[in-house]
Design an enzyme around this catalytic site. Sequence first.
Site, PDB file in Angstrom:
ATOM      1  N   TYR A  33       0.838  -1.201   0.000  1.00 49.28           N
ATOM      2  CA  TYR A  33       0.000   0.000   0.000  1.00 49.28           C
ATOM      3  C   TYR A  33       0.870   1.248   0.000  1.00 49.28           C
ATOM      4  O   TYR A  33       2.086   1.193   0.228  1.00 49.28           O
ATOM      5  CB  TYR A  33      -0.963   0.006   1.196  1.00 49.28           C
ATOM      6  CG  TYR A  33      -0.347   0.336   2.537  1.00 49.28           C
ATOM      7  CD1 TYR A  33       0.497  -0.556   3.182  1.00 49.28           C
ATOM      8  CD2 TYR A  33      -0.604   1.561   3.152  1.00 49.28           C
ATOM      9  CE1 TYR A  33       1.057  -0.252   4.408  1.00 49.28           C
ATOM     10  CE2 TYR A  33      -0.045   1.873   4.381  1.00 49.28           C
ATOM     11  CZ  TYR A  33       0.783   0.965   5.009  1.00 49.28           C
ATOM     12  OH  TYR A  33       1.342   1.275   6.212  1.00 49.28           O
ATOM     13  N   LYS A 149       6.566  -1.899   2.034  1.00 50.95           N
ATOM     14  CA  LYS A 149       5.339  -1.323   2.615  1.00 50.95           C
ATOM     15  C   LYS A 149       4.182  -2.309   2.431  1.00 50.95           C
ATOM     16  O   LYS A 149       3.279  -2.115   1.611  1.00 50.95           O
ATOM     17  CB  LYS A 149       5.034   0.057   2.016  1.00 50.95           C
ATOM     18  CG  LYS A 149       4.093   0.879   2.907  1.00 50.95           C
ATOM     19  CD  LYS A 149       4.121   2.338   2.536  1.00 50.95           C
ATOM     20  CE  LYS A 149       3.028   3.162   3.184  1.00 50.95           C
ATOM     21  NZ  LYS A 149       3.134   3.300   4.633  1.00 50.95           N
ATOM     22  N   GLU A 181      10.965   2.535  14.679  1.00 50.55           N
ATOM     23  CA  GLU A 181      10.156   3.626  14.116  1.00 50.55           C
ATOM     24  C   GLU A 181       8.811   3.653  14.812  1.00 50.55           C
ATOM     25  O   GLU A 181       8.543   2.840  15.696  1.00 50.55           O
ATOM     26  CB  GLU A 181       9.987   3.436  12.604  1.00 50.55           C
ATOM     27  CG  GLU A 181       9.371   2.119  12.214  1.00 50.55           C
ATOM     28  CD  GLU A 181       9.413   1.838  10.714  1.00 50.55           C
ATOM     29  OE1 GLU A 181       9.356   2.784   9.916  1.00 50.55           O
ATOM     30  OE2 GLU A 181       9.491   0.650  10.353  1.00 50.55           O
ATOM     31  N   LEU A 206      10.750   1.177   7.493  1.00 50.95           N
ATOM     32  CA  LEU A 206      10.231   1.634   6.203  1.00 50.95           C
ATOM     33  C   LEU A 206      10.995   2.901   5.806  1.00 50.95           C
ATOM     34  O   LEU A 206      11.161   3.797   6.636  1.00 50.95           O
ATOM     35  CB  LEU A 206       8.740   1.970   6.333  1.00 50.95           C
ATOM     36  CG  LEU A 206       8.086   2.400   5.033  1.00 50.95           C
ATOM     37  CD1 LEU A 206       7.812   1.178   4.158  1.00 50.95           C
ATOM     38  CD2 LEU A 206       6.788   3.151   5.292  1.00 50.95           C
TER      39      LEU A 206
HETATM   40  N1  PLP Z   1       7.157   4.009   9.188  1.00 51.40           N
HETATM   41  C1  PLP Z   1       6.042   3.264   9.123  1.00 51.40           C
HETATM   42  C2  PLP Z   1       6.015   1.929   9.778  1.00 51.40           C
HETATM   43  C3  PLP Z   1       4.912   3.747   8.458  1.00 51.40           C
HETATM   44  O1  PLP Z   1       3.801   2.992   8.390  1.00 51.40           O
HETATM   45  C4  PLP Z   1       4.955   5.036   7.874  1.00 51.40           C
HETATM   46  C5  PLP Z   1       3.799   5.586   7.177  1.00 51.40           C
HETATM   47  O2  PLP Z   1       2.730   5.032   7.171  1.00 51.40           O
HETATM   48  C6  PLP Z   1       6.130   5.781   7.976  1.00 51.40           C
HETATM   49  C7  PLP Z   1       7.220   5.242   8.629  1.00 51.40           C
HETATM   50  C8  PLP Z   1       6.238   7.144   7.360  1.00 51.40           C
HETATM   51  O3  PLP Z   1       6.356   7.027   5.972  1.00 51.40           O
HETATM   52  P1  PLP Z   1       5.909   8.221   5.000  1.00 51.40           P
HETATM   53  O4  PLP Z   1       6.663   9.415   5.426  1.00 51.40           O
HETATM   54  O5  PLP Z   1       6.284   7.740   3.663  1.00 51.40           O
HETATM   55  O6  PLP Z   1       4.431   8.375   5.191  1.00 51.40           O
END
Ligand code: PLP
Length: 286
Positions: A33, A149, A181, A206
């Site tokens: 996603y 993701k 994270e 991620l």
């Molecule tokens: N880390 C995780 C586990 C996430 O699910 C997300 C976003 O949903 C992020 C970091 C932040 O990613 P982004 O800045 O691309 O939204």
Amino acid sequence: MEPIAYVNGSFVPHSEAKVSVFDRGFLFADGIYEVAAVLDGKLVDNASHLARLERSVGEIQLKLPETLARIEEIQKELVKRNNIESGLVYLEVTRGADTGRDFPFPKADVKSTLVMFTSSKEIIDAPSAKAGVNVITVPDLRWTRRDIKSVALLAQVLAKQAAAAAGCSEAWMIEDGKVTEGGSSSCFIVTRDDVIVTRKNGNEILPGCTRKAVVKLAEERQLRIEERAFTVEEALSAKEAFITSASVFVQGVVAIDGKKVGDGKVGPMTARLREIYVEFAKATAV
Ligand code: PLP
């Protein structure tokens, strides 16, 4: 009027937006996603989200049913149809619906499922942007390919439920004594000597699109960045802490497990980085 979703080639009202019970996203969480922000009716940093989508699907050998250019067209069409000024576009692609429940990939003639929907959300003037958020810490229970993701988000569901039950909006996940994270965000601290610290990309986290943009914007302004893991103790003795994501942009973390970070208020570096990111988001949205 009922909002519109996109399901496999059709724009349909939410109540008619359906996929098969044999969809592998439903049966195996066999899908990927993306979530992009919408500001002034435009997509924020979408090229970065689409590049990560392409990488994620490549890592699990999943074929996108549409080109990235067409996917962006559909995102834009959905934003327009739903009149979204400020909010999010969610998109999910799964390995499609086979006729039963077999673990190996389906035959080549099973088309991937592509679903999108939008939601309205105040991002710029969200109250938590000013006040900051409280977070709790939880063990990181996830698999070892967090750079993908994937829609397999049970560990994050449990982490964010525990946070919600504690009156917090995010959970910081901990592995081997270090913060990996947030449940749905990247984590940062600002040390006593104004170094911005965030964990290095790798299989453990991620690669956040907002994280990437914030690091680049900070570097361009000669701010000091260190990409390394940090502990909760380090975060608690830091000047500031913050999170980044497509849905919150940059948001101060003012307490961790009920203990104040810094003076318990959103710090000046966090506020500055948020401002810089908002400016970037507005200037580059498509
Ligand atoms: N880390 C995780 C586990 C996430 O699910 C997300 C976003 O949903 C992020 C970091 C932040 O990613 P982004 O800045 O691309 O939204």
